[in-house]
Design a protein around this motif. Structure first.
Motif, PDB file in Angstrom:
ATOM      1  N   ASP A  25       6.857  68.199  53.682  1.00 23.97           N
ATOM      2  CA  ASP A  25       8.167  67.755  54.146  1.00 23.97           C
ATOM      3  C   ASP A  25       8.776  66.822  53.093  1.00 23.97           C
ATOM      4  N   THR A  26       9.447  67.409  52.116  1.00 23.56           N
ATOM      5  CA  THR A  26      10.105  66.622  51.084  1.00 23.56           C
ATOM      6  C   THR A  26      11.345  67.379  50.651  1.00 23.56           C
ATOM      7  N   SER A  27      12.113  66.800  49.740  1.00 25.17           N
ATOM      8  CA  SER A  27      13.303  67.507  49.265  1.00 25.17           C
ATOM      9  C   SER A  27      13.569  67.160  47.811  1.00 25.17           C
ATOM     10  N   GLU A  87      16.349  61.381  43.573  1.00 24.23           N
ATOM     11  CA  GLU A  87      17.004  60.087  43.797  1.00 24.23           C
ATOM     12  C   GLU A  87      16.021  58.920  43.674  1.00 24.23           C
ATOM     13  N   ARG A  88      14.806  59.083  44.251  1.00 23.36           N
ATOM     14  CA  ARG A  88      13.852  57.962  44.261  1.00 23.36           C
ATOM     15  C   ARG A  88      13.033  57.845  42.986  1.00 23.36           C
ATOM     16  N   THR A  89      12.859  58.970  42.258  1.00 28.77           N
ATOM     17  CA  THR A  89      11.935  58.918  41.108  1.00 28.77           C
ATOM     18  C   THR A  89      12.533  59.433  39.803  1.00 28.77           C
ATOM     19  N   GLN A 141      -6.523  53.971  34.508  1.00 21.74           N
ATOM     20  CA  GLN A 141      -5.399  54.683  35.107  1.00 21.74           C
ATOM     21  C   GLN A 141      -4.165  54.676  34.199  1.00 21.74           C
ATOM     22  N   CYS A 142      -3.024  54.234  34.729  1.00 25.18           N
ATOM     23  CA  CYS A 142      -1.771  54.335  33.957  1.00 25.18           C
ATOM     24  C   CYS A 142      -1.791  53.510  32.679  1.00 25.18           C
ATOM     25  N   SER A 143      -2.581  52.450  32.645  1.00 25.27           N
ATOM     26  CA  SER A 143      -2.625  51.656  31.419  1.00 25.27           C
ATOM     27  C   SER A 143      -3.820  52.058  30.544  1.00 25.27           C
ATOM     28  N   ALA A 177       6.287  56.171  35.401  1.00 23.88           N
ATOM     29  CA  ALA A 177       5.840  56.257  36.795  1.00 23.88           C
ATOM     30  C   ALA A 177       7.017  56.535  37.715  1.00 23.88           C
ATOM     31  N   ASN A 178       8.180  56.076  37.296  1.00 31.50           N
ATOM     32  CA  ASN A 178       9.385  56.232  38.107  1.00 31.50           C
ATOM     33  C   ASN A 178      10.566  55.905  37.192  1.00 31.50           C
ATOM     34  N   LEU A 179      11.542  56.804  37.113  1.00 33.91           N
ATOM     35  CA  LEU A 179      12.682  56.566  36.219  1.00 33.91           C
ATOM     36  C   LEU A 179      13.393  55.269  36.576  1.00 33.91           C
ATOM     37  N   GLY A 204      -0.209  49.946  36.201  1.00 33.11           N
ATOM     38  CA  GLY A 204      -0.690  50.885  37.217  1.00 33.11           C
ATOM     39  C   GLY A 204      -1.861  50.354  38.013  1.00 33.11           C
ATOM     40  N   SER A 205      -2.552  51.289  38.641  1.00 35.92           N
ATOM     41  CA  SER A 205      -3.644  50.997  39.561  1.00 35.92           C
ATOM     42  C   SER A 205      -4.603  49.959  39.004  1.00 35.92           C
ATOM     43  N   GLY A 206      -5.038  49.085  39.887  1.00 35.62           N
ATOM     44  CA  GLY A 206      -6.003  48.053  39.487  1.00 35.62           C
ATOM     45  C   GLY A 206      -5.717  46.695  40.141  1.00 35.62           C
TER      46      GLY A 206
HETATM   47  N1  ACO Z   1       9.758  63.097  50.328  1.00 33.03           N
HETATM   48  C1  ACO Z   1      10.521  62.667  51.342  1.00 33.03           C
HETATM   49  N2  ACO Z   1      10.348  61.465  51.923  1.00 33.03           N
HETATM   50  C2  ACO Z   1       9.368  60.675  51.447  1.00 33.03           C
HETATM   51  C3  ACO Z   1       8.541  61.066  50.395  1.00 33.03           C
HETATM   52  C4  ACO Z   1       8.763  62.332  49.824  1.00 33.03           C
HETATM   53  N3  ACO Z   1       8.032  62.807  48.799  1.00 33.03           N
HETATM   54  N4  ACO Z   1       7.673  60.071  50.133  1.00 33.03           N
HETATM   55  C5  ACO Z   1       7.936  59.093  51.008  1.00 33.03           C
HETATM   56  N5  ACO Z   1       8.959  59.441  51.800  1.00 33.03           N
HETATM   57  C6  ACO Z   1       9.587  58.677  52.871  1.00 33.03           C
HETATM   58  C7  ACO Z   1       8.655  57.651  53.482  1.00 33.03           C
HETATM   59  O1  ACO Z   1       7.851  58.227  54.464  1.00 33.03           O
HETATM   60  C8  ACO Z   1       9.635  56.644  54.035  1.00 33.03           C
HETATM   61  O2  ACO Z   1      10.134  57.124  55.260  1.00 33.03           O
HETATM   62  P1  ACO Z   1      10.451  56.111  56.469  1.00 33.03           P
HETATM   63  O3  ACO Z   1      11.518  55.200  55.936  1.00 33.03           O
HETATM   64  O4  ACO Z   1      10.919  57.028  57.549  1.00 33.03           O
HETATM   65  O5  ACO Z   1       9.162  55.403  56.748  1.00 33.03           O
HETATM   66  C9  ACO Z   1      10.793  56.685  53.035  1.00 33.03           C
HETATM   67  O6  ACO Z   1      10.662  57.922  52.332  1.00 33.03           O
HETATM   68  C10 ACO Z   1      10.756  55.535  52.025  1.00 33.03           C
HETATM   69  O7  ACO Z   1       9.423  55.426  51.528  1.00 33.03           O
HETATM   70  P2  ACO Z   1       9.063  54.409  50.406  1.00 33.03           P
HETATM   71  O8  ACO Z   1       7.611  54.562  50.073  1.00 33.03           O
HETATM   72  O9  ACO Z   1       9.571  53.045  50.785  1.00 33.03           O
HETATM   73  O10 ACO Z   1       9.960  54.982  49.202  1.00 33.03           O
HETATM   74  P3  ACO Z   1      10.289  54.359  47.814  1.00 33.03           P
HETATM   75  O11 ACO Z   1      11.733  54.325  47.630  1.00 33.03           O
HETATM   76  O12 ACO Z   1       9.498  53.107  47.561  1.00 33.03           O
HETATM   77  O13 ACO Z   1       9.729  55.479  46.821  1.00 33.03           O
HETATM   78  C11 ACO Z   1       7.861  55.822  45.379  1.00 33.03           C
HETATM   79  C12 ACO Z   1       8.374  55.822  46.820  1.00 33.03           C
HETATM   80  C13 ACO Z   1       8.638  56.846  44.606  1.00 33.03           C
HETATM   81  C14 ACO Z   1       6.414  56.195  45.412  1.00 33.03           C
HETATM   82  C15 ACO Z   1       8.080  54.404  44.777  1.00 33.03           C
HETATM   83  O14 ACO Z   1       7.656  53.423  45.672  1.00 33.03           O
HETATM   84  C16 ACO Z   1       7.388  54.200  43.464  1.00 33.03           C
HETATM   85  O15 ACO Z   1       7.699  54.821  42.469  1.00 33.03           O
HETATM   86  N6  ACO Z   1       6.437  53.243  43.397  1.00 33.03           N
HETATM   87  C17 ACO Z   1       5.785  52.889  42.135  1.00 33.03           C
HETATM   88  C18 ACO Z   1       4.879  53.971  41.628  1.00 33.03           C
HETATM   89  C19 ACO Z   1       4.114  53.459  40.432  1.00 33.03           C
HETATM   90  O16 ACO Z   1       4.617  52.739  39.580  1.00 33.03           O
HETATM   91  N7  ACO Z   1       2.844  53.799  40.338  1.00 33.03           N
HETATM   92  C20 ACO Z   1       2.047  53.221  39.264  1.00 33.03           C
HETATM   93  C21 ACO Z   1       1.506  54.252  38.408  1.00 33.03           C
HETATM   94  S1  ACO Z   1       0.456  55.394  39.227  1.00 33.03           S
HETATM   95  C22 ACO Z   1      -1.181  54.986  38.770  1.00 33.03           C
HETATM   96  O17 ACO Z   1      -1.483  53.958  38.260  1.00 33.03           O
HETATM   97  C23 ACO Z   1      -2.216  55.948  39.169  1.00 33.03           C
END
Ligand code: ACO
Length: 351
Positions: free
Chosen positions: A30-32, A38-40, A117-119, A280-282, A339-341
């Motif tokens: 369930d995504t779009s 928009e979010r990433t 991880q990411c670093s 990780a996110n634009l 990233g993670s840690g």
């Molecule tokens: N499709 C549709 N809806 C979604 C999705 C998806 N793929 N993912 C989450 N949602 C929903 C959630 O369920 C939530 O719904 P709700 O409001 O009804 O509860 C809503 O979208 C908002 O969720 P958030 O998690 O608050 O969304 P956010 O805007 O924060 O975006 C994201 C999520 C993209 C993951 C963001 O938080 C992010 O980029 N975080 C940082 C990631 C990062 O830097 N990671 C580090 C590197 S990874 C590593 O080290 C392994």
């Protein structure tokens, strides 16, 4: 001769052929496309061929290009560093598998796996830099590679994590230089939020950090409980992420660690010719760009095409930017990751 420094002598990357668009993921969870973009900022990502490609084989392909561009032979590699969060095996690590894949095991060069991880790539560069500066090694192969697609949850439960990750590999060869090369590396970590971005099960934790009940453990004095029935039945075997917490921390730590490196070198953000932030996110990259007051042409982003390829992200971006002629001799390049840690770090170098 002055103090030994290290430089990146060659860079290569490999991206698997299969392109997975956001619309492909819409069919599984369930995504779009609109939400993901928009979010990433991500439009598509690549997935390796399951059962034919692995983190190691992709890393080897990237490594061969980096080695050839460094103008050396595979046999000249005297130290291997491999960074990944998606290793082929729990153990041994991908370093020795890569050595075998490249058929350079007869040289018995050491192989080190790092799990940051990411670093991971930034930590790897820092380690390589120390070994070059100490004079111990002369041709270090550093690989960052990820086959995330084998370990993601493709149900709606995993959507916040799954949509952001992609597969790929990048590699560099690091050698000594008399000129500037790597100016400094800065590394940090804070384990407070270890479980907020983690791939916990199966594992050897026995529930110690979070409580054994939550993982379905019963009282038991001996081991053999790497994977409990509850973990399997409830599919607690995928990465999880507290996205908003990671996002908020990342935007602060990215800036801090970039500025720390610049300050150590007596430079300022405006001096950067190219910033390669971990992808990780634009929105994270754009936020840092804005805070550092950098122009679009001073920042390299490619998350739109590849998603987050974790330890492979920075060498892939570096390779792309180099091929595009965006990196010239004498340019000040800044690479940074969080990233993670949590773990994070930066590398500042003159190309
Ligand atoms: N499709 C549709 N809806 C979604 C999705 C998806 N793929 N993912 C989450 N949602 C929903 C959630 O369920 C939530 O719904 P709700 O409001 O009804 O509860 C809503 O979208 C908002 O969720 P958030 O998690 O608050 O969304 P956010 O805007 O924060 O975006 C994201 C999520 C993209 C993951 C963001 O938080 C992010 O980029 N975080 C940082 C990631 C990062 O830097 N990671 C580090 C590197 S990874 C590593 O080290 C392994």
């Amino acid at each position: 001769m002055g103090q030994l420094k290290s430089k990146i002598a060659g860079v290569g990357y490999y991206l698997p052929e299969t392109v997975i668009k956001n619309s492909d993921l819409e069919l599984l969870m369930d995504t779009s496309d609109a939400w993901i973009q928009e979010r990433t900022g991500i439009q598509e990502r690549r997935y390796g061929k399951a059962h034919e490609e692995t983190t190691t084989t992709m890393g080897a392909k990237a490594a061969e290009i980096a080695i050839q561009r460094a103008g050396i032979n595979k046999e000249d590699i005297d130290f291997i560093i491999f960074a990944t969060l998606s290793p082929d095996y729990f153990f041994p690590g991908c370093g020795v598998l890569l050595q075998r894949e490249l058929k350079i095991n007869s040289k018995e060069a050491p192989a080190l796996d790092i799990r940051n991880q990411c670093s991971g790539f930034i930590y790897g560069l820092s380690i390589a830099d120390q070994f070059i500066k100490s004079g111990q090694y002369k041709n270090i192969l550093l690989v960052g590679s990820e086959m995330h697609s084998m370990g993601l949850d493709f149900s709606s439960r995993g959507r916040n994590v799954t949509v952001i990750f992609g597969d790929g590999a990048g590699a560099v060869v690091i050698q000594p230089t008399d000129s500037d090369g790597i100016l400094n590396t800065v590394l940090h970590s804070d384990g407070t939020y270890a479980e907020e971005l983690a791939f916990i099960n199966p594992g050897c934790h026995g529930g110690y950090h979070i409580g054994k009940e939550s993982f379905g453990y019963t009282d038991q004095n001996y081991g053999g409980i790497f994977l409990t029935e509850k973990m399997w039945k409830e599919q607690m075997i995928f990465p999880n992420m507290n996205g908003p917490l990671v996002f908020k921390t990342a935007v602060v730590k990215f800036q801090e660690v970039i500025l720390e490196g610049l300050q150590k070198a007596g430079l300022k953000a405006d001096d950067i010719d190219l910033l390669i932030p971990h992808q990780a996110n634009l929105r994270i990259s754009q936020f840092i760009q804005q805070k550092l007051n950098l122009r679009d042409d001073q920042v390299w982003n490619n998350i739109q095409k590849y998603g987050n390829t974790t330890a492979a992200t920075i060498p892939i971006a570096l390779g792309e930017a180099w091929e595009a002629g965006k990196i010239k001799e004498g340019d000040l390049i800044c690479m940074a990751a969080f990233g993670s840690g949590f773990t994070w770090g930066s590398v500042l170098l003159r190309w």
